[in-house]
Scaffold this active site. Structure first.
Site, PDB file in Angstrom:
ATOM      1  N   THR A 150      23.285  52.675  35.984  1.00  0.00           N
ATOM      2  CA  THR A 150      22.298  51.866  36.697  1.00  0.00           C
ATOM      3  C   THR A 150      22.727  50.403  36.686  1.00  0.00           C
ATOM      4  O   THR A 150      22.980  49.820  35.634  1.00  0.00           O
ATOM      5  CB  THR A 150      20.914  52.008  36.048  1.00  0.00           C
ATOM      6  OG1 THR A 150      20.590  53.402  35.972  1.00  0.00           O
ATOM      7  CG2 THR A 150      19.861  51.304  36.883  1.00  0.00           C
TER       8      THR A 150
ATOM      9  N   ARG B 186      19.392  62.531  37.680  1.00  0.00           N
ATOM     10  CA  ARG B 186      19.887  61.913  38.903  1.00  0.00           C
ATOM     11  C   ARG B 186      19.895  62.900  40.077  1.00  0.00           C
ATOM     12  O   ARG B 186      19.973  64.114  39.884  1.00  0.00           O
ATOM     13  CB  ARG B 186      21.305  61.376  38.691  1.00  0.00           C
ATOM     14  CG  ARG B 186      21.360  60.067  37.897  1.00  0.00           C
ATOM     15  CD  ARG B 186      22.788  59.593  37.752  1.00  0.00           C
ATOM     16  NE  ARG B 186      22.845  58.258  37.166  1.00  0.00           N
ATOM     17  CZ  ARG B 186      22.908  57.134  37.870  1.00  0.00           C
ATOM     18  NH1 ARG B 186      22.898  57.187  39.194  1.00  0.00           N
ATOM     19  NH2 ARG B 186      22.980  55.960  37.271  1.00  0.00           N
TER      20      ARG B 186
ATOM     21  N   HIS C 271      19.798  48.636  28.320  1.00  0.00           N
ATOM     22  CA  HIS C 271      20.992  48.626  29.161  1.00  0.00           C
ATOM     23  C   HIS C 271      22.066  47.739  28.544  1.00  0.00           C
ATOM     24  O   HIS C 271      21.893  46.533  28.411  1.00  0.00           O
ATOM     25  CB  HIS C 271      20.742  48.177  30.600  1.00  0.00           C
ATOM     26  CG  HIS C 271      21.846  48.632  31.527  1.00  0.00           C
ATOM     27  ND1 HIS C 271      21.881  49.904  32.047  1.00  0.00           N
ATOM     28  CD2 HIS C 271      22.953  48.017  31.985  1.00  0.00           C
ATOM     29  CE1 HIS C 271      22.960  50.042  32.810  1.00  0.00           C
ATOM     30  NE2 HIS C 271      23.634  48.912  32.781  1.00  0.00           N
TER      31      HIS C 271
ATOM     32  N   GLU D  74      13.790  59.156  33.072  1.00  0.00           N
ATOM     33  CA  GLU D  74      14.193  58.148  34.045  1.00  0.00           C
ATOM     34  C   GLU D  74      14.467  58.849  35.365  1.00  0.00           C
ATOM     35  O   GLU D  74      15.154  59.878  35.398  1.00  0.00           O
ATOM     36  CB  GLU D  74      15.455  57.419  33.574  1.00  0.00           C
ATOM     37  CG  GLU D  74      15.259  56.581  32.331  1.00  0.00           C
ATOM     38  CD  GLU D  74      16.498  55.820  31.937  1.00  0.00           C
ATOM     39  OE1 GLU D  74      16.366  54.864  31.146  1.00  0.00           O
ATOM     40  OE2 GLU D  74      17.602  56.182  32.407  1.00  0.00           O
TER      41      GLU D  74
ATOM     42  N   GLU E  76      10.411  48.036  31.466  1.00  0.00           N
ATOM     43  CA  GLU E  76      11.615  48.063  30.652  1.00  0.00           C
ATOM     44  C   GLU E  76      12.533  46.973  31.194  1.00  0.00           C
ATOM     45  O   GLU E  76      12.998  47.056  32.339  1.00  0.00           O
ATOM     46  CB  GLU E  76      12.317  49.419  30.690  1.00  0.00           C
ATOM     47  CG  GLU E  76      13.567  49.432  29.834  1.00  0.00           C
ATOM     48  CD  GLU E  76      14.201  50.805  29.683  1.00  0.00           C
ATOM     49  OE1 GLU E  76      15.391  50.855  29.305  1.00  0.00           O
ATOM     50  OE2 GLU E  76      13.514  51.817  29.933  1.00  0.00           O
TER      51      GLU E  76
ATOM     52  N   HIS F 188      18.023  60.762  32.169  1.00  0.00           N
ATOM     53  CA  HIS F 188      17.959  60.350  33.567  1.00  0.00           C
ATOM     54  C   HIS F 188      18.369  61.531  34.423  1.00  0.00           C
ATOM     55  O   HIS F 188      19.527  61.952  34.401  1.00  0.00           O
ATOM     56  CB  HIS F 188      18.904  59.160  33.799  1.00  0.00           C
ATOM     57  CG  HIS F 188      18.843  58.597  35.186  1.00  0.00           C
ATOM     58  ND1 HIS F 188      19.515  57.452  35.543  1.00  0.00           N
ATOM     59  CD2 HIS F 188      18.194  59.003  36.305  1.00  0.00           C
ATOM     60  CE1 HIS F 188      19.283  57.168  36.809  1.00  0.00           C
ATOM     61  NE2 HIS F 188      18.489  58.115  37.291  1.00  0.00           N
TER      62      HIS F 188
ATOM     63  N   ASN G 214      19.091  57.663  24.565  1.00  0.00           N
ATOM     64  CA  ASN G 214      19.459  58.315  25.819  1.00  0.00           C
ATOM     65  C   ASN G 214      20.621  59.277  25.555  1.00  0.00           C
ATOM     66  O   ASN G 214      21.676  58.858  25.058  1.00  0.00           O
ATOM     67  CB  ASN G 214      19.870  57.248  26.841  1.00  0.00           C
ATOM     68  CG  ASN G 214      20.087  57.829  28.226  1.00  0.00           C
ATOM     69  OD1 ASN G 214      20.775  58.834  28.379  1.00  0.00           O
ATOM     70  ND2 ASN G 214      19.529  57.190  29.236  1.00  0.00           N
TER      71      ASN G 214
ATOM     72  N   HIS H  88      24.935  61.046  28.079  1.00  0.00           N
ATOM     73  CA  HIS H  88      26.384  61.164  27.916  1.00  0.00           C
ATOM     74  C   HIS H  88      26.796  62.417  27.154  1.00  0.00           C
ATOM     75  O   HIS H  88      27.954  62.832  27.232  1.00  0.00           O
ATOM     76  CB  HIS H  88      26.943  59.910  27.261  1.00  0.00           C
ATOM     77  CG  HIS H  88      26.901  58.717  28.167  1.00  0.00           C
ATOM     78  ND1 HIS H  88      27.634  58.640  29.327  1.00  0.00           N
ATOM     79  CD2 HIS H  88      26.183  57.566  28.105  1.00  0.00           C
ATOM     80  CE1 HIS H  88      27.393  57.494  29.934  1.00  0.00           C
ATOM     81  NE2 HIS H  88      26.505  56.825  29.213  1.00  0.00           N
TER      82      HIS H  88
ATOM     83  N   ARG I  99      24.717  64.586  37.888  1.00  0.00           N
ATOM     84  CA  ARG I  99      26.039  64.367  37.292  1.00  0.00           C
ATOM     85  C   ARG I  99      26.061  64.646  35.796  1.00  0.00           C
ATOM     86  O   ARG I  99      27.126  64.854  35.218  1.00  0.00           O
ATOM     87  CB  ARG I  99      26.532  62.947  37.554  1.00  0.00           C
ATOM     88  CG  ARG I  99      25.729  61.874  36.854  1.00  0.00           C
ATOM     89  CD  ARG I  99      26.295  60.495  37.093  1.00  0.00           C
ATOM     90  NE  ARG I  99      26.181  60.085  38.488  1.00  0.00           N
ATOM     91  CZ  ARG I  99      26.422  58.843  38.901  1.00  0.00           C
ATOM     92  NH1 ARG I  99      26.805  57.933  38.025  1.00  0.00           N
ATOM     93  NH2 ARG I  99      26.289  58.531  40.167  1.00  0.00           N
TER      94      ARG I  99
END
Length: 237
Positions: A101, A45, A191, A70, A151, A43, A7, A10, A49
């Protein structure tokens, strides 16, 4: 060997902190693939963000492994997915105020809405994964609405501070993975996973892919993205 999805949200978070163009998630995607990752996870969103629409469009053009999008199960996101056509859509719960999440999707409680979303994506040839707690009722609900993958949310396992708690969460993940596999769904997990806690989960053979972001990007600050991905791949072997 289980697959690794990295992922890169970040990377975009760091870029958005200054409102500029660096670091570029697209450059990160190339480096992650060259380092041996089996896929990219982003992801998109509602509040944008980190990952932006333009990022997603360009990533679809350059990702050569697998692009896992995602997203929340809402109409606006479905329209984007139908346009971009990622290799996999993972439906996740989403709250504006959360830092990340916070838990799994309540498939059993939101069955009708999620089933409609899954059907729309399937009609476009896009396989669907549901991000859920390692709960047998949620596994059964995911199967009933024809999810291709689940997942398993590993947050409680990753955050356990006592061995007894970690053991209980490990057992819950194990049983959920076994049931999902028995019902014909692929099993992913993610996660809170990091270089200290992921190895134990590799003893659950039903889990075919781990989606990991924060710990890899944090490690990359110290050793570089290439090395950080390779170290995680080694732990999954």
């Amino acid at each position: 060997m289980a697959r690794l999805g990295v992922n890169i949200d970040h990377i975009a978070t760091l870029r958005q902190a200054r409102g500029g163009t660096d670091p570029d998630p697209l450059a990160a995607a190339v480096l992650v693939e060259l380092a041996g990752a089996d896929g990219l996870v982003v992801h998109l969103r509602e509040d944008r963000r980190h990952i932006q629409d333009r990022d997603l469009t360009l990533l679809r053009e350059i990702v050569r492994t697998k692009l896992d999008l995602e997203m929340a199960a809402d109409d606006a996101m479905v329209k984007i997915a139908l346009t971009v056509k990622p290799d996999l859509v993972t439906l996740v719960p989403e709250k504006r105020q959360e830092l990340t999440t916070e838990g799994g999707l309540d498939v059993a409680g939101l069955k009708e809405r999620i089933q409609t979303t899954v059907a729309m994506l399937h009609d476009a040839g896009i396989p669907v994964s549901l991000f859920i707690e390692p709960d047998l009722n949620q596994i059964k609900a995911a199967h009933k609405i024809a999810a291709d993958f689940v997942e398993l949310h590993t947050g409680r396992y990753a955050n356990a501070t006592k061995s007894k708690e970690a053991d209980a969460e490990f057992e819950a993940i194990t049983q959920a993975a076994k049931l999902a596999y028995k019902l014909g769904m692929g099993v992913n997990a993610g996660h809170g996973l990091n270089y200290r806690n992921v190895a134990r989960l590799t003893h659950i053979p039903e889990i075919v892919e781990y989606n990991i972001g924060h710990s890899i990007i944090a490690r990359a600050v110290l050793v570089g993205l290439d090395q950080a991905v390779k170290e995680m791949k080694a732990l999954l072997s």
